[in-house]
Design an enzyme around this catalytic site. Structure first.
Site, PDB file in Angstrom:
ATOM      1  N   HIS A  27       0.830  -1.202   0.000  1.00  0.00           N
ATOM      2  CA  HIS A  27       0.000   0.000   0.000  1.00  0.00           C
ATOM      3  C   HIS A  27       0.865   1.253   0.000  1.00  0.00           C
ATOM      4  CE1 HIS A  27      -2.354  -3.289   1.682  1.00  0.00           C
ATOM      5  NE2 HIS A  27      -3.442  -2.652   1.293  1.00  0.00           N
ATOM      6  N   GLY A 116      -3.912  -3.428  11.368  1.00  0.00           N
ATOM      7  CA  GLY A 116      -4.364  -3.851  10.041  1.00  0.00           C
ATOM      8  C   GLY A 116      -5.872  -4.038  10.045  1.00  0.00           C
ATOM      9  N   HIS A 258      -3.961   3.197  -3.439  1.00  0.00           N
ATOM     10  CA  HIS A 258      -4.217   2.656  -2.096  1.00  0.00           C
ATOM     11  C   HIS A 258      -3.455   1.362  -1.840  1.00  0.00           C
ATOM     12  CE1 HIS A 258      -6.323   0.996   1.417  1.00  0.00           C
ATOM     13  NE2 HIS A 258      -6.250  -0.127   0.732  1.00  0.00           N
ATOM     14  N   ARG A 349     -18.655 -17.381  38.942  1.00  0.00           N
ATOM     15  CA  ARG A 349     -18.432 -15.926  38.833  1.00  0.00           C
ATOM     16  C   ARG A 349     -18.148 -15.339  40.214  1.00  0.00           C
ATOM     17  NH1 ARG A 349     -24.208 -12.816  38.555  1.00  0.00           N
ATOM     18  NH2 ARG A 349     -25.474 -14.446  39.485  1.00  0.00           N
ATOM     19  N   SER A 376     -22.945  -8.440  37.625  1.00  0.00           N
ATOM     20  CA  SER A 376     -23.170  -9.781  37.076  1.00  0.00           C
ATOM     21  C   SER A 376     -21.873 -10.529  36.815  1.00  0.00           C
ATOM     22  CB  SER A 376     -23.928  -9.683  35.748  1.00  0.00           C
ATOM     23  OG  SER A 376     -25.179  -9.070  35.936  1.00  0.00           O
ATOM     24  N   GLU A 403     -18.197  -3.422  24.547  1.00  0.00           N
ATOM     25  CA  GLU A 403     -17.412  -4.655  24.700  1.00  0.00           C
ATOM     26  C   GLU A 403     -16.159  -4.644  23.833  1.00  0.00           C
ATOM     27  OE1 GLU A 403     -20.686  -4.626  23.957  1.00  0.00           O
ATOM     28  OE2 GLU A 403     -21.671  -5.466  25.741  1.00  0.00           O
ATOM     29  N   HIS A 465     -29.147 -14.751  25.180  1.00  0.00           N
ATOM     30  CA  HIS A 465     -28.116 -14.583  26.199  1.00  0.00           C
ATOM     31  C   HIS A 465     -27.404 -15.887  26.546  1.00  0.00           C
ATOM     32  CE1 HIS A 465     -29.810 -10.651  26.465  1.00  0.00           C
ATOM     33  NE2 HIS A 465     -29.111 -10.322  27.532  1.00  0.00           N
TER      34      HIS A 465
HETATM   35  C1  LIG Z   1     -11.760  -4.347   9.669  1.00  0.00           C
HETATM   36  C2  LIG Z   1     -11.192  -4.197   8.308  1.00  0.00           C
HETATM   37  N1  LIG Z   1     -12.015  -4.187   7.255  1.00  0.00           N
HETATM   38  C3  LIG Z   1     -11.509  -4.099   6.005  1.00  0.00           C
HETATM   39  C4  LIG Z   1     -10.175  -4.028   5.791  1.00  0.00           C
HETATM   40  C5  LIG Z   1      -9.624  -3.969   4.380  1.00  0.00           C
HETATM   41  N2  LIG Z   1      -9.113  -2.614   4.112  1.00  0.00           N
HETATM   42  C6  LIG Z   1      -7.829  -2.299   4.251  1.00  0.00           C
HETATM   43  S1  LIG Z   1      -7.516  -0.682   3.958  1.00  0.00           S
HETATM   44  C7  LIG Z   1      -9.133  -0.399   3.595  1.00  0.00           C
HETATM   45  C8  LIG Z   1      -9.592   0.976   3.197  1.00  0.00           C
HETATM   46  C9  LIG Z   1      -9.272   1.929   4.243  1.00  0.00           C
HETATM   47  O1  LIG Z   1      -9.466   3.221   3.807  1.00  0.00           O
HETATM   48  P1  LIG Z   1      -8.619   4.346   4.494  1.00  0.00           P
HETATM   49  O2  LIG Z   1      -8.517   4.107   5.927  1.00  0.00           O
HETATM   50  O3  LIG Z   1      -9.178   5.628   4.053  1.00  0.00           O
HETATM   51  O4  LIG Z   1      -7.173   4.103   3.908  1.00  0.00           O
HETATM   52  P2  LIG Z   1      -6.519   4.814   2.647  1.00  0.00           P
HETATM   53  O5  LIG Z   1      -7.121   4.185   1.426  1.00  0.00           O
HETATM   54  O6  LIG Z   1      -6.807   6.255   2.737  1.00  0.00           O
HETATM   55  O7  LIG Z   1      -5.089   4.462   2.784  1.00  0.00           O
HETATM   56  C10 LIG Z   1      -9.897  -1.550   3.726  1.00  0.00           C
HETATM   57  C11 LIG Z   1     -11.331  -1.627   3.479  1.00  0.00           C
HETATM   58  C12 LIG Z   1      -9.347  -4.037   6.925  1.00  0.00           C
HETATM   59  N3  LIG Z   1      -8.027  -3.978   6.837  1.00  0.00           N
HETATM   60  N4  LIG Z   1      -9.875  -4.094   8.166  1.00  0.00           N
END
Ligand SMILES: Cc1ncc(C[n+]2csc(CCOP(=O)(O)OP(=O)(O)O)c2C)c(N)n1
Ligand SMILES: [Mg+2]
Length: 660
Positions: A27, A116, A258, A349, A376, A403, A465
């Site tokens: 990226h 990530g 990207h 618990r 709880s 959570e 639950h």
């Molecule tokens: C929870 C999650 N969902 C999806 C992805 C896949 N993913 C990686 S980067 C991205 C886009 C993120 O956009 P942005 O934060 O604006 O990053 P930019 O393109 O500006 O670098 C996605 C959907 C991921 N890494 N984590």
């Protein structure tokens, strides 16, 4: 700074383009777009010392937008960290390199967290900022006085967890938390206009944050925004207007930058545009020298800190806590003595709460909490004051109904070090924490999840639950210890094991309903440490081995009694932890689960996986459907968790085997 920061930032751009090009994967857009902001942060503000990446009082830097991993690899190398080397970077995303696709805390010092999964880095940063203020309250400004910086993208701010994490940070007034939002208006699918139109600054203002804005390519503006953030007592979001892939003339500003190599032509065009004439992976000496000089900025502050630490009466305790060693006595031994003297019939618990009374008194590093189920989950002990904006010395966090935010914050606290976080919710809502539990396990951090109401035995709240598949699904996560103790003694032993697991998280699955104490003798050894052990040996000739967990151990005792009455010998094996049992040697495992006996598992949850222990001819008593709303005993009866229902199944299976 002598050199033009643009030249320093272009070094990040060049390395990022080159590494992604060499790997033909990665990226480049985010590191190129945020290079200017990151350069100012790392060369002028961040308190760190590349010579000692683990310096306890360093600022924490969190790359929440983990896909932009080349940004942090570039920053570490340019600043002078021992790793990555330029050779490591040139092997970006290859097996032999610590420069993994996404930053991994266990591969490089200086990478504070694995990121990530979007949004979680931000959530962990909140935990780091909590840990910092908490330790500051105990150890003072001389020893603990640092900031947490975050780089987050559109994605991190769009994820649901962002709401939980930012809400918590605002509520706790974590003014030492500063997040940069890479506002490039691009995600993978294209413009953010495709999917979002919220007013993020207004949202953050509503959380109680301070919001600053800057042009992320204007150095004076970046400094001004950071200075504003530093001056404000609230947590700060700095909205940085940036261009993704800045410097790549034909692709910048588009999602094409990207997540793919720019391609030879575009890299050549970018080099021209940036007036960057060095070969790939080569940084001009004068630029590298500037970077290294900036990396050396923190050495003096580090040296001064070391001198203060050496002179401090709290030195030993701070070092012990930051290194994660436990005091000689965790308090549990005394509690086990009491249980042997006066057996207790308690919900596990409640047993957990009583174990915690001893633990929290002996271990100043525990920080408890619950996602609004304190009464709880039994997570709060008598002496625990709440950790609040007014008093960070408290050791109990009211996380609210957050959570996922709680779990991510606990990861951040554990990564920060100096504290052992534990937090509770219902086991069924472990699903709401699950992405963070997975990251606890991947990162190898000591986070303890107190998950109560662990079966249909919780009763009236019904199937929404009542966890059914949760034990099975949590056991699937590598490096996660799932404990389901059978009584007060096992609960205390499992707590001990969870505290001793310095390299991974634990889940304690605990009952709502009372359980008789099945362990009546004081064993010197922690029997749960082997994952499973023989609780009672067969009286008559052994034909059956009953394997049970948690609340079903009492049931197994009743089943065994009924079998013994008919002259059928039955061992009872309590198995609080599959993973600990699986780690035993073959002789121990075979001795407990012999080939010549009918093996029967009893657990009020899905049966998937139990064939591993009962074998192809065994019997797995469980629940492969959702539960029902009624008093717990009635639900157990309805779904066959009684000796009357189980014994005939065992007899039929024995007869079948006899007939064969
Ligand atoms: C929870 C999650 N969902 C999806 C992805 C896949 N993913 C990686 S980067 C991205 C886009 C993120 O956009 P942005 O934060 O604006 O990053 P930019 O393109 O500006 O670098 C996605 C959907 C991921 N890494 N984590
Ligand atoms: Mg973006």
């Amino acid at each position: 700074m002598a050199a033009d920061p643009r030249l320093l930032a272009n070094a990040i751009r060049a390395l990022s383009m080159d590494a992604v090009e060499a790997a033909n994967s990665g990226h480049p857009g985010m590191p190129m777009g945020m290079a200017d902001v990151a350069t100012i942060l790392w060369t002028e503000y961040l308190k760190h010392d590349p010579g000692d990446p683990a310096w306890h009082d360093r600022d924490r830097f969190m790359l929440s937008a983990g896909h932009g991993s080349m940004l942090i690899y570039s920053l570490l190398w340019l600043s002078g960290y021992a790793r990555p080397t330029i050779a490591d970077i040139s092997k970006f995303r290859q097996l032999e390199s610590p420069c993994a696709g996404h930053p991994e805390n266990f591969m490089l010092e200086g990478v504070e967290a694995t990121t990530g999964p979007l949004g979680q880095g931000f959530g962990m940063a909140v935990g780091m900022a909590i840990a910092e203020r908490h330790l500051n309250a105990s150890f003072g400004d001389d020893l603990v006085d640092h900031r947490t910086w975050v780089i987050a993208g559109d994605g991190c701010l769009m994820e649901g967890i962002n709401h939980e994490a930012a809400g918590l940070a605002g509520h706790l007034g974590l003014g030492r938390l500063i997040a940069f939002w890479d506002d490039n208006r691009i995600t993978i699918d294209g413009s953010t206009a495709l999917s979002t139109s919220e007013d993020i600054p207004a949202r953050y203002a509503a959380y109680g944050w301070h919001v600053a804005e800057c042009d992320g390519h204007d150095f004076a503006e970046i400094r001004r925004a950071i200075d504003e953030a530093l001056a404000d007592p609230r947590p700060s979001l700095i909205r940085c207007r940036t261009i993704i892939g800045w410097g790549a003339p034909n692709k910048q500003g588009t999602s094409a930058t990207h997540g793919a190599a720019l391609g030879a032509d575009e890299v050549a065009a970018a080099r021209k545009q940036l007036v960057w004439e060095s070969e790939p992976f080569e940084i001009p000496d004068e630029i590298l020298a500037e970077w290294r000089a900036a990396g050396g900025r923190g050495a003096k502050a580090h040296g001064d800190w070391r001198a203060r630490l050496a002179a401090s009466g709290q030195r030993e305790e701070l070092v012990r806590r930051m290194e994660g060693g436990l005091p000689a006595d965790s308090g549990i031994s005394g509690w086990l003595d009491r249980l042997a003297a006066e057996p207790q019939k308690l919900a596990t618990r409640k047993s957990s709460e009583l174990a915690l009374e001893a633990i929290n008194a002996a271990l100043p590093e525990t920080i408890g909490g619950s996602a609004d189920l304190t009464g709880s989950n039994n997570t709060k002990t008598k002496g625990q004051k709440p950790l609040t904006k007014e008093d960070y010395s408290g050791r109990y966090i009211y996380y609210g109904i957050r959570e996922f935010g709680m779990a991510a914050a606990m990861n951040g606290m554990a990564l920060h070090g100096g504290v052992i976080p534990y937090g509770g919710t219902f086991l069924v809502f472990s699903d709401y924490c699950r992405p963070a539990i997975r990251l606890s396990a991947l990162q190898g951090v000591r986070v303890i999840y107190v998950m109560t109401h662990d079966s249909i035995g919780l009763g009236e709240d019904g199937p929404t639950h009542q966890p059914v598949e949760h034990l099975t699904s949590l056991r699937l996560i590598p490096n996660l210890a799932v404990f389901r103790p059978a009584d007060a003694v096992e609960t205390a032993e499992c707590w001990q094991l969870a505290l001793e697991r310095r390299d991974g998280p634990s889940v304690l699955a605990l009952t709502r309903q009372n359980l008789a104490q099945v362990r009546l003798e004081r064993n010197a050894d922690n029997l749960c440490s082997r994952g499973a052990y023989r609780l009672r040996a067969a009286a008559a000739a052994r034909q059956v081995v009953l394997i049970a967990t948690g609340s079903e151990v009492s049931l197994a005792l009743a089943v065994a009694d009924a079998l013994e009455e008919q002259g059928i010998g039955a061992d009872i094996v309590s198995m609080p932890s599959w993973s600990h049992f699986d780690a035993q040697d073959a002789a121990y495992r075979a001795g407990l689960l012999p080939a010549d006996a009918l093996k029967v598992s009893i657990e009020a949850g899905t049966t998937l996986g139990w064939e591993r222990y009962v074998g192809p001819d065994g019997l797995a008593v469980g629940l492969d459907r959702f539960g029902a709303s009624a008093p717990g005993d009635d639900v157990f009866r309805r779904f066959g968790f009684t000796a009357e229902a189980i014994v005939p199944q065992i007899l039929a299976r024995l007869k079948l085997q006899g007939d064969q």
